[in-house]
Design an enzyme around this catalytic site. Sequence first.
Site, PDB file in Angstrom:
ATOM      1  N   THR A  81      24.218  44.595 -14.445  1.00 57.64           N
ATOM      2  CA  THR A  81      24.548  43.279 -14.761  1.00 57.64           C
ATOM      3  C   THR A  81      25.007  42.652 -13.186  1.00 57.64           C
ATOM      4  O   THR A  81      25.842  43.549 -12.674  1.00 57.64           O
ATOM      5  CB  THR A  81      25.500  43.325 -15.727  1.00 57.64           C
ATOM      6  OG1 THR A  81      25.996  41.806 -16.004  1.00 57.64           O
ATOM      7  CG2 THR A  81      26.701  44.212 -15.733  1.00 57.64           C
ATOM      8  N   ASN A  82      25.173  41.495 -13.291  1.00 60.82           N
ATOM      9  CA  ASN A  82      26.054  40.647 -12.184  1.00 60.82           C
ATOM     10  C   ASN A  82      27.402  39.985 -12.829  1.00 60.82           C
ATOM     11  O   ASN A  82      28.295  39.484 -12.059  1.00 60.82           O
ATOM     12  CB  ASN A  82      25.180  39.743 -11.521  1.00 60.82           C
ATOM     13  CG  ASN A  82      24.245  40.389 -10.345  1.00 60.82           C
ATOM     14  OD1 ASN A  82      24.643  41.490  -9.574  1.00 60.82           O
ATOM     15  ND2 ASN A  82      22.837  40.265 -10.601  1.00 60.82           N
TER      16      ASN A  82
ATOM     17  N   LYS B 195      31.470  41.569 -17.804  1.00 61.84           N
ATOM     18  CA  LYS B 195      30.995  42.629 -18.537  1.00 61.84           C
ATOM     19  C   LYS B 195      31.099  43.820 -17.839  1.00 61.84           C
ATOM     20  O   LYS B 195      31.470  44.885 -18.512  1.00 61.84           O
ATOM     21  CB  LYS B 195      29.437  42.293 -18.562  1.00 61.84           C
ATOM     22  CG  LYS B 195      28.992  41.481 -19.642  1.00 61.84           C
ATOM     23  CD  LYS B 195      27.335  41.274 -19.511  1.00 61.84           C
ATOM     24  CE  LYS B 195      26.771  40.284 -20.260  1.00 61.84           C
ATOM     25  NZ  LYS B 195      25.300  40.326 -20.425  1.00 61.84           N
TER      26      LYS B 195
ATOM     27  N   ASP C 297      22.791  43.135 -23.244  1.00 58.75           N
ATOM     28  CA  ASP C 297      22.485  42.009 -23.461  1.00 58.75           C
ATOM     29  C   ASP C 297      23.034  41.322 -24.715  1.00 58.75           C
ATOM     30  O   ASP C 297      23.321  41.979 -25.722  1.00 58.75           O
ATOM     31  CB  ASP C 297      20.910  41.779 -23.598  1.00 58.75           C
ATOM     32  CG  ASP C 297      20.433  40.409 -23.633  1.00 58.75           C
ATOM     33  OD1 ASP C 297      20.415  39.654 -22.201  1.00 58.75           O
ATOM     34  OD2 ASP C 297      19.966  39.538 -24.564  1.00 58.75           O
ATOM     35  N   SER C 298      23.766  40.395 -24.455  1.00 57.89           N
ATOM     36  CA  SER C 298      24.527  39.809 -25.600  1.00 57.89           C
ATOM     37  C   SER C 298      24.615  38.322 -25.666  1.00 57.89           C
ATOM     38  O   SER C 298      23.941  37.611 -24.999  1.00 57.89           O
ATOM     39  CB  SER C 298      25.997  40.118 -25.247  1.00 57.89           C
ATOM     40  OG  SER C 298      26.181  39.885 -23.761  1.00 57.89           O
TER      41      SER C 298
ATOM     42  N   PHE D 203      35.512  35.245 -20.422  1.00 60.54           N
ATOM     43  CA  PHE D 203      34.385  34.515 -20.253  1.00 60.54           C
ATOM     44  C   PHE D 203      33.835  33.929 -21.526  1.00 60.54           C
ATOM     45  O   PHE D 203      34.121  34.098 -22.653  1.00 60.54           O
ATOM     46  CB  PHE D 203      33.621  35.199 -19.181  1.00 60.54           C
ATOM     47  CG  PHE D 203      32.736  36.282 -20.224  1.00 60.54           C
ATOM     48  CD1 PHE D 203      33.235  37.482 -20.852  1.00 60.54           C
ATOM     49  CD2 PHE D 203      31.562  36.293 -20.175  1.00 60.54           C
ATOM     50  CE1 PHE D 203      32.273  38.085 -21.285  1.00 60.54           C
ATOM     51  CE2 PHE D 203      30.629  37.020 -20.803  1.00 60.54           C
ATOM     52  CZ  PHE D 203      31.075  38.191 -21.292  1.00 60.54           C
TER      53      PHE D 203
ATOM     54  N   LYS E   5      40.515  43.267 -27.223  1.00 59.66           N
ATOM     55  CA  LYS E   5      38.981  42.419 -27.386  1.00 59.66           C
ATOM     56  C   LYS E   5      38.096  43.905 -27.641  1.00 59.66           C
ATOM     57  O   LYS E   5      37.401  43.843 -28.524  1.00 59.66           O
ATOM     58  CB  LYS E   5      38.901  41.675 -26.334  1.00 59.66           C
ATOM     59  CG  LYS E   5      37.229  41.340 -26.391  1.00 59.66           C
ATOM     60  CD  LYS E   5      36.786  40.424 -25.405  1.00 59.66           C
ATOM     61  CE  LYS E   5      35.320  40.057 -25.575  1.00 59.66           C
ATOM     62  NZ  LYS E   5      34.690  39.328 -24.446  1.00 59.66           N
TER      63      LYS E   5
ATOM     64  N   ARG F 198      30.632  44.031 -27.993  1.00 54.88           N
ATOM     65  CA  ARG F 198      30.366  45.098 -27.021  1.00 54.88           C
ATOM     66  C   ARG F 198      31.053  46.455 -27.389  1.00 54.88           C
ATOM     67  O   ARG F 198      30.462  47.370 -27.112  1.00 54.88           O
ATOM     68  CB  ARG F 198      30.816  44.458 -25.648  1.00 54.88           C
ATOM     69  CG  ARG F 198      30.242  45.077 -24.516  1.00 54.88           C
ATOM     70  CD  ARG F 198      30.334  44.277 -23.205  1.00 54.88           C
ATOM     71  NE  ARG F 198      29.588  43.113 -23.294  1.00 54.88           N
ATOM     72  CZ  ARG F 198      30.077  41.943 -23.529  1.00 54.88           C
ATOM     73  NH1 ARG F 198      31.372  41.891 -23.711  1.00 54.88           N
ATOM     74  NH2 ARG F 198      29.212  40.953 -23.501  1.00 54.88           N
TER      75      ARG F 198
HETATM   76  P1  IMP Z   1      23.288  37.898 -20.907  1.00 59.21           P
HETATM   77  O1  IMP Z   1      24.080  38.107 -19.541  1.00 59.21           O
HETATM   78  O2  IMP Z   1      21.961  37.246 -20.759  1.00 59.21           O
HETATM   79  O3  IMP Z   1      23.451  38.918 -22.020  1.00 59.21           O
HETATM   80  O4  IMP Z   1      24.364  36.687 -21.554  1.00 59.21           O
HETATM   81  C1  IMP Z   1      25.147  36.537 -22.347  1.00 59.21           C
HETATM   82  C2  IMP Z   1      25.783  35.415 -22.652  1.00 59.21           C
HETATM   83  O5  IMP Z   1      26.610  35.449 -23.862  1.00 59.21           O
HETATM   84  C3  IMP Z   1      27.058  35.062 -21.865  1.00 59.21           C
HETATM   85  O6  IMP Z   1      26.839  34.597 -20.322  1.00 59.21           O
HETATM   86  C4  IMP Z   1      28.078  34.293 -22.627  1.00 59.21           C
HETATM   87  O7  IMP Z   1      27.854  33.119 -22.537  1.00 59.21           O
HETATM   88  C5  IMP Z   1      27.770  34.995 -24.175  1.00 59.21           C
HETATM   89  N1  IMP Z   1      28.543  36.157 -24.316  1.00 59.21           N
HETATM   90  C6  IMP Z   1      28.092  37.476 -24.434  1.00 59.21           C
HETATM   91  N2  IMP Z   1      29.273  38.182 -24.731  1.00 59.21           N
HETATM   92  C7  IMP Z   1      30.220  37.457 -24.603  1.00 59.21           C
HETATM   93  C8  IMP Z   1      31.604  37.889 -24.700  1.00 59.21           C
HETATM   94  O8  IMP Z   1      32.064  38.830 -25.008  1.00 59.21           O
HETATM   95  N3  IMP Z   1      32.621  36.704 -24.814  1.00 59.21           N
HETATM   96  C9  IMP Z   1      32.100  35.464 -24.679  1.00 59.21           C
HETATM   97  N4  IMP Z   1      30.874  35.156 -24.140  1.00 59.21           N
HETATM   98  C10 IMP Z   1      29.776  36.217 -24.411  1.00 59.21           C
END
Ligand code: IMP
Length: 202
Positions: free
Chosen positions: A9-10, A14, A74-75, A157, A180, A186
């Site tokens: 991840t960048n 995360k 991925d979230s 974030f 958190k 996560r």
């Molecule tokens: P990914 O990098 O494609 O997995 O994008 C995940 C996106 O989901 C992030 O850019 C956030 O907008 C949102 N997200 C995922 N986890 C969190 C968190 O722990 N807090 C706030 N936003 C989150």
Amino acid sequence: MIMKIVFATNNAHKVTELTDFFKKHYTGCIEIMSLSQVGFTDEIIENADSFEGNAFIKASAVCRATGLVAIADDSGLEVDYLGGEPGVYSARYAGVSCSDSDNIQKLLGKLEGVPYEKRSARFVSVICACFPSGKTLSARGVCEGIILTEKRGDGTFGYDPVFYYPPLKRSFAELELDAKNKVSHRGNALRQFVSVFDLSDG
Ligand code: IMP
């Protein structure tokens, strides 16, 4: 032996959350490397329609390119009133190169006038590990909350400032990292993940 793991991840936030968790859990047994440390600069196209699919795309691309164990998260956020939006589009909800504030603004706009009891949502995280042997593992974690009508707290974030966690009466942006991780999607995914992740597989 120390296992070298690349976090695929960048996203600096995360990386912080994953590193904090892994360092505490595997003290002295792992070396965590970032994409820049291993010189990985390829663009990864996350075009799956599930968190599982996208986590696998990221971890497998980095594992293949580096020959190291790669772990990806991925979230995203699922809002019930919006039928699960933004889901896998959470990062780019307001457009391809939008900011976190743009995403929050779009979300709050769509929920304008919606009462508290209909603002339920959950964060979802899928952690996937790919090993050079071809083995893969994944784990999913969720955290239920409510979307606020305005931001509370900052730092952190994404949607943290508008994600209210009722048991602690705080938004995620008002929690310390440790607090958190104890309750977050996560953190929950990672706790599942370490129950199946075997350092001797690396
Ligand atoms: P990914 O990098 O494609 O997995 O994008 C995940 C996106 O989901 C992030 O850019 C956030 O907008 C949102 N997200 C995922 N986890 C969190 C968190 O722990 N807090 C706030 N936003 C989150």
